[in-house]
Scaffold this motif. Structure first.
Motif, PDB file in Angstrom:
ATOM      1  N   GLY A  26       0.762  -1.075   0.070  1.00  0.00           N
ATOM      2  CA  GLY A  26       0.109  -0.047  -0.056  1.00  0.00           C
ATOM      3  C   GLY A  26       0.561   1.441   0.045  1.00  0.00           C
ATOM      4  O   GLY A  26       2.229   1.088  -0.249  1.00  0.00           O
ATOM      5  N   PRO A  27       0.039   2.377  -0.033  1.00  0.00           N
ATOM      6  CA  PRO A  27       0.867   3.649   0.085  1.00  0.00           C
ATOM      7  C   PRO A  27       1.571   3.927   1.338  1.00  0.00           C
ATOM      8  O   PRO A  27       2.357   4.961   1.314  1.00  0.00           O
ATOM      9  N   GLY A  28       1.376   3.354   2.413  1.00  0.00           N
ATOM     10  CA  GLY A  28       2.261   3.703   3.623  1.00  0.00           C
ATOM     11  C   GLY A  28       1.381   4.840   4.471  1.00  0.00           C
ATOM     12  O   GLY A  28       0.169   4.964   4.327  1.00  0.00           O
ATOM     13  N   ALA A  29       1.947   5.419   5.424  1.00  0.00           N
ATOM     14  CA  ALA A  29       1.396   6.394   6.077  1.00  0.00           C
ATOM     15  C   ALA A  29       2.268   7.529   6.637  1.00  0.00           C
ATOM     16  O   ALA A  29       3.644   7.246   6.688  1.00  0.00           O
ATOM     17  N   GLU A  37       6.632   3.095   5.477  1.00  0.00           N
ATOM     18  CA  GLU A  37       6.401   2.196   4.793  1.00  0.00           C
ATOM     19  C   GLU A  37       4.850   1.341   5.254  1.00  0.00           C
ATOM     20  O   GLU A  37       3.996   1.505   4.294  1.00  0.00           O
ATOM     21  N   ARG A  38       5.060   1.098   6.367  1.00  0.00           N
ATOM     22  CA  ARG A  38       3.897   0.350   7.080  1.00  0.00           C
ATOM     23  C   ARG A  38       3.908   0.633   8.624  1.00  0.00           C
ATOM     24  O   ARG A  38       5.146   1.061   8.955  1.00  0.00           O
ATOM     25  N   VAL A  39       2.928   0.461   9.165  1.00  0.00           N
ATOM     26  CA  VAL A  39       3.017   0.751  10.696  1.00  0.00           C
ATOM     27  C   VAL A  39       2.779  -0.704  11.201  1.00  0.00           C
ATOM     28  O   VAL A  39       1.689  -1.075  11.018  1.00  0.00           O
ATOM     29  N   VAL A  40       3.934  -1.348  11.640  1.00  0.00           N
ATOM     30  CA  VAL A  40       3.725  -2.885  12.099  1.00  0.00           C
ATOM     31  C   VAL A  40       3.654  -2.755  13.686  1.00  0.00           C
ATOM     32  O   VAL A  40       5.109  -2.288  14.274  1.00  0.00           O
ATOM     33  N   ALA A 145      -1.202  -2.018  11.148  1.00  0.00           N
ATOM     34  CA  ALA A 145      -2.059  -0.789  11.584  1.00  0.00           C
ATOM     35  C   ALA A 145      -1.807   0.175  10.713  1.00  0.00           C
ATOM     36  O   ALA A 145      -2.197   1.572  11.094  1.00  0.00           O
ATOM     37  N   THR A 146      -1.249   0.202   9.375  1.00  0.00           N
ATOM     38  CA  THR A 146      -0.900   1.379   8.661  1.00  0.00           C
ATOM     39  C   THR A 146      -2.165   2.153   8.311  1.00  0.00           C
ATOM     40  O   THR A 146      -2.032   3.348   8.446  1.00  0.00           O
ATOM     41  N   THR A 147      -3.410   1.540   8.202  1.00  0.00           N
ATOM     42  CA  THR A 147      -4.602   2.238   7.865  1.00  0.00           C
ATOM     43  C   THR A 147      -5.380   2.703   9.014  1.00  0.00           C
ATOM     44  O   THR A 147      -6.339   3.232   8.812  1.00  0.00           O
ATOM     45  N   THR A 148      -5.083   2.067  10.113  1.00  0.00           N
ATOM     46  CA  THR A 148      -5.822   2.180  11.180  1.00  0.00           C
ATOM     47  C   THR A 148      -5.524   2.811  12.530  1.00  0.00           C
ATOM     48  O   THR A 148      -6.148   3.277  13.487  1.00  0.00           O
TER      49      THR A 148
END
Lengths: 435, 83
Positions: A26-29, A37-40, A145-148
């Motif tokens: 995805g587009p990251g945050a 890049e992501r939120v893990v 949790a990238t999008t949340t």
């Protein structure tokens, strides 16, 4: 029953059918003024089995506790409390050795259904934070949790809210790590135990990795670490700077992955429940109650293991054509051999016939401490090839259905009935699957 | 800690709470009626098709594990753990 399954088998979609792909990067945050890049969020349950036991038996809190495979059997330490670790006790060591190191330890037999129930409670809580929850083991989860995360504020706020639920509502200590990928989030979760929460922002990765020993990365053990040290890469920083050509020359295609690891790069998407990869092998090992010199008993135990592996294969809808047999002598010397068959097998006696001859002939003379068998080169949703196989397949399917309905062991091969005390069942280790 | 495997059928008094959860409040064991001070933990398991509900209950310095077979509604006292 797998032979006639036309839809979902145990929640697993059929090969060739529609199945959701892994969650993309995805587009990251944006967080903390940086691009992620992501939120893990990685959750590591601290001394998980011990703390579940301490919920049931409150007096265990703060005491040196060993959770062992079985009370009756000689077994290994499945989990140990932090109070035992200062004596050198570690998970996986023989329980006799652990008891020698920590004589005051309270020994509790493992109760896997209890822990499975507990991790399901944790997974249910995790789904309040994101639908993308990967169960990496019975005591570890990774959440994308990238999008949340914004619903709770920052990535740290999101992780802290989740940690609070697990610690306060479920009463289970845990450590969390937050990072732009799963590997670094796992490393971060391990930095502060118990009950820690560590955030590694993208801009912090490079300085953090510079001095971090390479063996702190998941997947780099002592042996690989030693090879890397000889190449001049004791730390992640050094590993990341090693020329790719040198890494590839030494480690082959894994060279790329190692360089990425040294740089803190992990492109693997998280695998939610519905994305689980097809199994690569199915196997079981058993640590015997005592060193066993009785060849007939060893044969029977090995057949029982083969039956168990075959039942798991069929339960998941697989058959396989590469068998591997392993035995460990009392001096811990281990021998293992594999063999590729010309046909696929999913029946216990077929696995046994292929695997038993792979073991040394002198098992009874030298004594055996551990036996294991696995089947790989798996084919999903395979069907029997001829009329005789169809008949046998129906028979096996009926047995499986009876065992499913009335519990494992309701119907066993007669040869297996004598000489297998219940303790044997308790010490079997199998890969845990959320099911 | 002493662990004793029991496996006896027992009489159990239980209540359904407002949430619908079942909570054992007493059980008969060894000729006595033991009042449950606290349910310390509960979990579910399966034996074939049958769902089994397990309860760890504290009575004095002992934790007992009770199991309810939901197909027969029969209770078993599985084991005891003495501090």
């Amino acid at each position: 029953m797998w032979a006639s399954t036309t839809g979902l088998a145990h929640g697993r979609p059929l090969l060739g059918g529609e199945r959701p792909g892994p969650v993309g990067l995805g587009p990251g945050a944006e967080a903390y003024g940086e691009r992620w890049e992501r939120v893990v969020i990685f959750l590591d349950m601290n001394a998980f089995f011990v703390n579940v036991e301490a919920r049931a038996k409150p007096w265990l809190r703060g005491k040196p506790v060993l959770v062992v495979g079985s009370r009756k059997a000689r077994s290994v330490v499945a989990a140990c409390s932090y109070e035992t670790r200062k004596f050198g006790v570690k998970s996986g060591m023989p329980s006799e050795e652990a008891r020698r190191l920590c004589r005051d330890a309270i020994v509790v037999p493992a109760d896997i259904p209890k822990y499975t129930h507990a991790i399901r409670e944790v997974v249910a809580r995790a789904h309040n934070y994101t639908p993308v929850v990967e169960i990496t083991s019975i005591d570890e989860l990774a959440l994308d949790a990238t999008t949340t995360f914004r619903r709770w504020g920052t990535p740290r706020d999101c992780a802290a809210a989740f940690a609070r639920e697990v610690r306060e509502d479920l009463g289970l200590p845990c450590s969390l790590g937050v990072a732009p990928n799963k590997m670094m989030a796992k490393v971060a979760a391990g930095l502060e135990k118990p009950n820690g929460l560590t955030v590694l922002r993208p801009s912090q990765l490079e300085p953090f990795l510079e001095e971090l020993p390479a063996t702190e990365l998941p997947g780099i053990g002592d042996k690989l670490g030693e090879h890397l040290r000889r190449l001049g890469a004791s730390t992640c920083g050094q590993l990341g700077r090693l020329p790719l050509s040198r890494l590839k020359a030494r480690f082959g295609i894994v060279g790329d992955v190692l360089q990425d690891m040294g740089r803190g790069i992990d492109r693997r998407p998280l695998m939610a429940h519905y994305d689980y990869e097809e199994a690569k092998s199915v196997g079981n090992t058993i640590t015997l109650n005592r060193d066993t010199y009785d060849a007939a008993e060893l044969r029977r135990t090995f057949l029982w293991l083969c039956e168990r592996v075959a039942r798991r294969l069929r339960g998941e809808g697989y058959c396989g054509r590469c068998v591997y047999a392993v035995a460990r002598y009392p001096d811990f010397y281990t021998v293992g051999r594999s063999h590729r068959l010309s046909h696929y097998v999913d029946e216990g006696m077929d696995v046994f016939r292929a695997a038993w001859p792979l073991l040394p002939k002198d098992l009874g003379e030298r004594g055996v401490r551990m036996l294991g068998v696995s089947v790989s080169m798996l084919l999903y949703h395979c069907k029997p090839g001829n009329l005789f196989e169809i008949r046998r397949d129906r028979f096996t399917a009926t047995l499986d259905e009876l065992n499913r309905r009335y519990g494992r062991g309701a119907l066993e091969r007669a040869e297996l009935l004598p000489g297998l005390p219940g303790g044997l069942y308790e010490t079997v280790k199998a890969g845990w699957h959320p099911g | 800690m002493d662990v004793v495997d029991l496996g006896d059928s027992v009489r159990v008094g239980a209540i359904f709470e407002e949430s619908g959860r079942l909570k054992p409040v007493w059980f008969a064991y060894d000729g006595r009626r033991l009042a449950v001070e606290r349910v310390t933990y509960s979990w579910r398991d399966r034996d074939g098709d049958v769902k089994i509900l397990h309860y760890a209950v504290k009575v004095g310095g002992t934790v007992y594990e009770l199991a309810l077979d939901t197909s027969t509604l029969s209770w078993r006292l599985e084991r005891s753990y003495v501090e």
